[in-house]
Scaffold this motif. Sequence first.
Motif, PDB file in Angstrom:
ATOM      1  N   SER A 299     -72.445  47.668  -5.981  1.00  0.00           N
ATOM      2  CA  SER A 299     -73.797  48.188  -6.172  1.00  0.00           C
ATOM      3  C   SER A 299     -74.140  49.263  -5.159  1.00  0.00           C
ATOM      4  N   SER A 300     -73.385  49.299  -4.057  1.00  0.00           N
ATOM      5  CA  SER A 300     -73.690  50.200  -2.954  1.00  0.00           C
ATOM      6  C   SER A 300     -72.424  50.452  -2.148  1.00  0.00           C
ATOM      7  N   TYR A 301     -72.260  51.686  -1.652  1.00  0.00           N
ATOM      8  CA  TYR A 301     -71.121  51.963  -0.779  1.00  0.00           C
ATOM      9  C   TYR A 301     -71.222  51.187   0.536  1.00  0.00           C
ATOM     10  N   TYR A 302     -72.394  50.633   0.798  1.00  0.00           N
ATOM     11  CA  TYR A 302     -72.574  49.773   1.965  1.00  0.00           C
ATOM     12  C   TYR A 302     -71.568  48.619   1.948  1.00  0.00           C
ATOM     13  N   PHE A 303     -71.213  48.166   0.728  1.00  0.00           N
ATOM     14  CA  PHE A 303     -70.321  47.013   0.598  1.00  0.00           C
ATOM     15  C   PHE A 303     -68.839  47.399   0.539  1.00  0.00           C
ATOM     16  N   LYS A 304     -68.525  48.685   0.458  1.00  0.00           N
ATOM     17  CA  LYS A 304     -67.133  49.097   0.265  1.00  0.00           C
ATOM     18  C   LYS A 304     -66.241  48.667   1.429  1.00  0.00           C
ATOM     19  N   GLN A 305     -66.606  49.063   2.640  1.00  0.00           N
ATOM     20  CA  GLN A 305     -65.793  48.695   3.802  1.00  0.00           C
ATOM     21  C   GLN A 305     -65.808  47.193   4.008  1.00  0.00           C
ATOM     22  N   GLY A 306     -66.963  46.569   3.771  1.00  0.00           N
ATOM     23  CA  GLY A 306     -67.069  45.124   3.931  1.00  0.00           C
ATOM     24  C   GLY A 306     -66.155  44.376   2.980  1.00  0.00           C
ATOM     25  N   LEU A 307     -66.038  44.877   1.748  1.00  0.00           N
ATOM     26  CA  LEU A 307     -65.155  44.246   0.771  1.00  0.00           C
ATOM     27  C   LEU A 307     -63.705  44.356   1.219  1.00  0.00           C
ATOM     28  N   TYR A 308     -63.325  45.538   1.682  1.00  0.00           N
ATOM     29  CA  TYR A 308     -61.953  45.719   2.173  1.00  0.00           C
ATOM     30  C   TYR A 308     -61.676  44.782   3.358  1.00  0.00           C
ATOM     31  N   ASP A 309     -62.627  44.720   4.272  1.00  0.00           N
ATOM     32  CA  ASP A 309     -62.454  43.881   5.461  1.00  0.00           C
ATOM     33  C   ASP A 309     -62.348  42.402   5.087  1.00  0.00           C
ATOM     34  N   GLU A 310     -63.136  41.975   4.086  1.00  0.00           N
ATOM     35  CA  GLU A 310     -63.077  40.571   3.653  1.00  0.00           C
ATOM     36  C   GLU A 310     -61.737  40.280   2.986  1.00  0.00           C
ATOM     37  N   MET A 311     -61.231  41.244   2.203  1.00  0.00           N
ATOM     38  CA  MET A 311     -59.897  41.087   1.616  1.00  0.00           C
ATOM     39  C   MET A 311     -58.847  40.939   2.710  1.00  0.00           C
ATOM     40  N   ALA A 312     -58.937  41.798   3.724  1.00  0.00           N
ATOM     41  CA  ALA A 312     -57.970  41.749   4.826  1.00  0.00           C
ATOM     42  C   ALA A 312     -58.052  40.408   5.550  1.00  0.00           C
TER      43      ALA A 312
END
Length: 377
Positions: A299-312
Amino acid sequence: MKDVYITRIAKFLPNKPVDNEQMEEKLGVINGKASKARRLVLRNNKIKTRYYAIDENGNVTHNNAQLTAAAIEALCDDKFTTKDIELLSCGTSSPDQILPSHASMVHGFLKNRNMEINSPSGACCSGMNALKYGYLSIKAGQTENAACAGSERTSSWMRADVFENEVAHLKEVEENPILAFNKEFLRWMLSDGAGAVLLEDAPNGPNPLKIEWINGYSYAHEMETCMYAGAEKEDNGHLTPWSEIPAEQWGKKSLFAMKQDTRLLGNNILQKGVDSLKQVYKKHNIGPDDVDYYLPHISSYYFKQGLYDEMAAQGVEMPWEKWFLNLEHIGNIGAASIYVMLEELVASGKLKKGDKILFQVPESARFSYMYAYLTVC
């Protein structure tokens, strides 16, 4: 069981792109004052343009069913017309009315033929559920083709007049006449539009995509409601539906405006998303190495890095070069976003035979997630 292919893809985005400085002009100023939250939300979501079914004079140009019908008509030509469609399956978060169903209204605009229709309810996952219904119908041999769509017309839910009664009421009781951030947050996030695909039981057309599987996961058994409309959320997390609230309170509470519990969203949307991603990987014995293009609806690029970090953090990170997003210039179209993303990817000319595409579509309403895995034929 038959194989199922996406053989045609189309989108319909109404009117001209609306940039960040035009948004409040289109949606209206609440209480005569420019929003203080707008720039904060836009800075975080990094959306630069979106689409509204509103013309230069502020008039509505399309309802939701018309947007959807236009996308479905764009699938067709003289070789495959709307009269050749056997099944119509349409998902949306923002139907034009409670009854009749959304797909029924779309069918009315198509004026094509007698056929089966399906209207999954919900938020962003409703578009994926529409796709799955068509997929299962063809796979089981019930139909040979299906037109599936996702659409939204949320601009009408976000216009200033939706909130004016609440602001007036707050003034009367001498409360702060500033909308709660949970209500205003979505006002600067959402976009109008529709996307559609034609499913067939044969790999027809120049760019067929085989659907390998579609799976979904819900966490409603353990999570309270996060995004909602037509209800009031109580302190204990319970939703009181509009039908149990006196009619004179509907406007005072902006009851039919979409609202987001941003605290719940930030604390849970990514963790549950990666948890469900791991489940689908395990179910089908695949992982990031088996994906060439990763299409996450965020919904927001705010979550893009957070999603990657959670995957990692959970050991399943997806390399950045596999991500494909178009949020910046299309906006968040909810149930339509994954359709419009796929249309843009196919039109890019990047795909080659054998490529694997993974969809991930979250729905924050009560934390649901849908996945699909496609092979380029």
